[in-house]
Scaffold this motif. Structure first.
Motif, short mmCIF file in Angstrom:
data_model
loop_
_atom_site.label_atom_id
_atom_site.label_comp_id
_atom_site.label_asym_id
_atom_site.label_seq_id
_atom_site.Cartn_x
_atom_site.Cartn_y
_atom_site.Cartn_z
N VAL A 48 0.86 -0.67 -0.02
CA VAL A 48 0.16 -0.20 -0.14
C VAL A 48 1.10 1.11 -0.18
CG1 VAL A 48 -1.47 1.48 1.18
CG2 VAL A 48 -1.69 -1.19 0.80
N ALA A 49 2.25 0.91 1.05
CA ALA A 49 2.64 2.58 1.16
C ALA A 49 3.13 2.38 -0.51
CB ALA A 49 3.39 2.77 1.88
N LEU A 50 3.50 1.15 -0.89
CA LEU A 50 4.78 1.49 -2.28
C LEU A 50 3.87 1.74 -3.81
CD1 LEU A 50 7.72 1.23 -3.85
CD2 LEU A 50 6.33 -1.26 -3.95
N LEU A 51 2.54 1.59 -3.37
CA LEU A 51 1.19 2.28 -4.46
C LEU A 51 0.71 4.01 -4.16
CD1 LEU A 51 -0.85 -0.73 -4.69
CD2 LEU A 51 0.10 0.16 -6.78
N GLU A 52 1.00 3.86 -2.75
CA GLU A 52 0.54 5.59 -2.25
C GLU A 52 2.10 6.66 -3.18
OE1 GLU A 52 -2.30 4.71 1.20
OE2 GLU A 52 0.19 5.26 1.49
N SER A 53 2.55 6.13 -2.43
CA SER A 53 4.19 6.61 -3.54
C SER A 53 4.51 7.12 -4.85
CB SER A 53 5.37 6.07 -2.28
OG SER A 53 5.29 5.94 -0.96
N ARG A 54 4.58 5.83 -5.26
CA ARG A 54 4.07 5.69 -6.74
C ARG A 54 3.22 7.00 -7.95
NH1 ARG A 54 3.83 0.15 -8.94
NH2 ARG A 54 4.69 1.30 -11.56
N TRP A 55 2.53 6.33 -6.66
CA TRP A 55 0.88 7.27 -7.29
C TRP A 55 1.75 9.47 -7.01
CZ3 TRP A 55 -2.17 8.46 -10.70
CH2 TRP A 55 -3.47 9.68 -10.60
N ASP A 56 2.54 9.43 -5.83
CA ASP A 56 2.49 10.52 -5.85
C ASP A 56 3.41 11.20 -6.70
OD1 ASP A 56 0.79 11.81 -2.86
OD2 ASP A 56 2.51 10.96 -1.71
N LEU A 57 3.99 9.96 -7.06
CA LEU A 57 5.40 10.30 -7.84
C LEU A 57 4.38 10.82 -9.60
CD1 LEU A 57 8.29 8.35 -7.67
CD2 LEU A 57 8.14 10.82 -6.72
N ALA A 58 3.54 9.96 -9.89
CA ALA A 58 3.04 10.64 -11.07
C ALA A 58 2.17 11.17 -11.06
CB ALA A 58 2.32 8.63 -11.15
N LEU A 69 12.38 4.09 -7.08
CA LEU A 69 11.93 3.52 -6.10
C LEU A 69 11.64 1.85 -6.24
CD1 LEU A 69 9.60 4.52 -3.55
CD2 LEU A 69 8.15 4.98 -5.22
N LEU A 70 11.29 1.82 -7.22
CA LEU A 70 11.29 0.31 -7.78
C LEU A 70 12.19 0.03 -7.15
CD1 LEU A 70 8.51 0.11 -10.01
CD2 LEU A 70 8.09 -0.64 -7.78
N GLU A 71 13.95 -0.29 -7.35
CA GLU A 71 14.77 -0.80 -7.73
C GLU A 71 15.59 -0.70 -6.61
OE1 GLU A 71 16.62 -0.04 -11.14
OE2 GLU A 71 14.95 -1.11 -12.25
N GLY A 72 15.12 0.74 -5.71
CA GLY A 72 16.53 1.48 -4.51
C GLY A 72 15.92 1.27 -3.56
N GLY A 73 14.12 1.18 -3.33
CA GLY A 73 13.73 1.69 -2.43
C GLY A 73 13.22 3.52 -2.16
N PRO A 74 12.47 3.79 -0.86
CA PRO A 74 12.60 5.18 -0.77
C PRO A 74 13.39 6.14 -0.64
CG PRO A 74 11.82 3.82 0.74
CD PRO A 74 12.24 2.85 -0.28
N HIS A 75 14.12 5.30 0.36
CA HIS A 75 15.48 6.58 0.60
C HIS A 75 16.44 6.59 -0.59
CE1 HIS A 75 19.83 7.48 1.96
NE2 HIS A 75 19.21 8.01 2.98
N SER A 76 16.46 5.75 -1.59
CA SER A 76 17.95 5.82 -2.81
C SER A 76 17.09 7.22 -4.06
CB SER A 76 17.58 4.65 -3.80
OG SER A 76 18.41 3.86 -3.23
N PRO A 165 17.56 7.47 -12.70
CA PRO A 165 16.74 7.30 -14.58
C PRO A 165 17.20 7.71 -16.10
CG PRO A 165 15.28 8.61 -12.48
CD PRO A 165 16.87 8.64 -12.12
N THR A 166 17.31 6.50 -17.05
CA THR A 166 17.69 6.58 -17.72
C THR A 166 17.50 8.40 -18.42
OG1 THR A 166 17.49 4.58 -17.92
CG2 THR A 166 17.81 5.00 -19.84
N ALA A 167 16.43 8.62 -18.34
CA ALA A 167 15.90 10.21 -18.97
C ALA A 167 16.67 11.27 -18.26
CB ALA A 167 14.05 10.61 -18.31
#
Length: 216
Positions: A48-58, A69-76, A165-167
């Motif tokens: 849930v926390a991960l999805l909420e953070s992903r949605w915040d970014l989006a 976020l997915l590969e390195g976590g919230p700190h990274s 991020p690659t971009a």
């Protein structure tokens, strides 16, 4: 589970994950949660926390940080945001000043131009608020993280995140070219090293604009 997987990233996907967590917690209270229920609760809460953070970014137009976020976590992820955000804001300064070469945001690919626009809308205070939200839901202290980054850049101004991020690596390359061109227009020798040094000092600028209550 399948419904959550099929749903696009957004409030509906977050709501489905929250509903799954609430249902399992009710099953846990009723003694019908199966084996290792505590581990399942932790996993569902993390999801849930991960999805909420992903949605915040989006929703803030910063979905390109999703891979970190997915590969390195919230700190990274937050560290990476603080590293790149001043550079994205610099495009606005460079464009407004009408200085340098023609390699500004308008000439960048659409994704990169979108990131610049998102950084302008969010602003420095908005970045701090977003960092607070992400850190808070993942059990991190945003103040401690900001202190860590400041100390990191004081010890090594050329520090860079391990994951990027690659971009944004492309944006950074264009940014360094622009800096080198501007320095070259000032008849400075060895423009590339000077530009790289200027880029290395940029993250510190964002913390000089940080309100005291976010640092102490």
């Amino acid at each position: 589970g399948k419904l959550e997987e099929m749903a696009p990233l957004g409030l509906e996907k977050v709501a489905i994950a929250q509903a799954r967590l609430q249902l399992f917690e009710r099953q846990l209270q009723a003694g019908a949660a199966g084996e290792h229920p505590e581990e399942t609760v932790v996993a569902l809460k993390n999801q849930v926390a991960l999805l909420e953070s992903r949605w915040d970014l989006a929703r803030h137009g910063l979905g390109t940080f999703d891979e970190v976020l997915l590969e390195g976590g919230p700190h990274s992820c937050v560290s990476c945001m603080y590293y790149y955000f001043p550079m994205l804001l610099f495009w606005q300064d460079a464009e407004d000043s009408h200085m340098g070469t023609n390699s500004g945001p308008a000439q960048e690919p659409k994704l990169e131009a979108s990131l610049v626009a998102s950084a302008r809308r969010l602003g420095v205070n908005g970045l701090h608020d977003l960092a607070d939200e992400i850190c808070g839901r993942h059990g991190l202290s945003p103040k401690q993280l900001r202190h860590e980054l400041i100390h990191q850049w004081l010890r090594n101004p050329k520090w860079q995140p391990e994951q990027s991020p690659t971009a944004l690596t492309r944006v950074e390359a264009s940014h360094l070219d622009r800096l080198a061109a501007k320095i070259g227009n000032l008849h400075c020798q060895e423009t590339a090293p000077v530009a790289a040094a200027a880029r290395a000092g940029m993250p510190g600028h964002i913390f000089r604009q940080t309100p005291t209550d976010l640092m102490s």
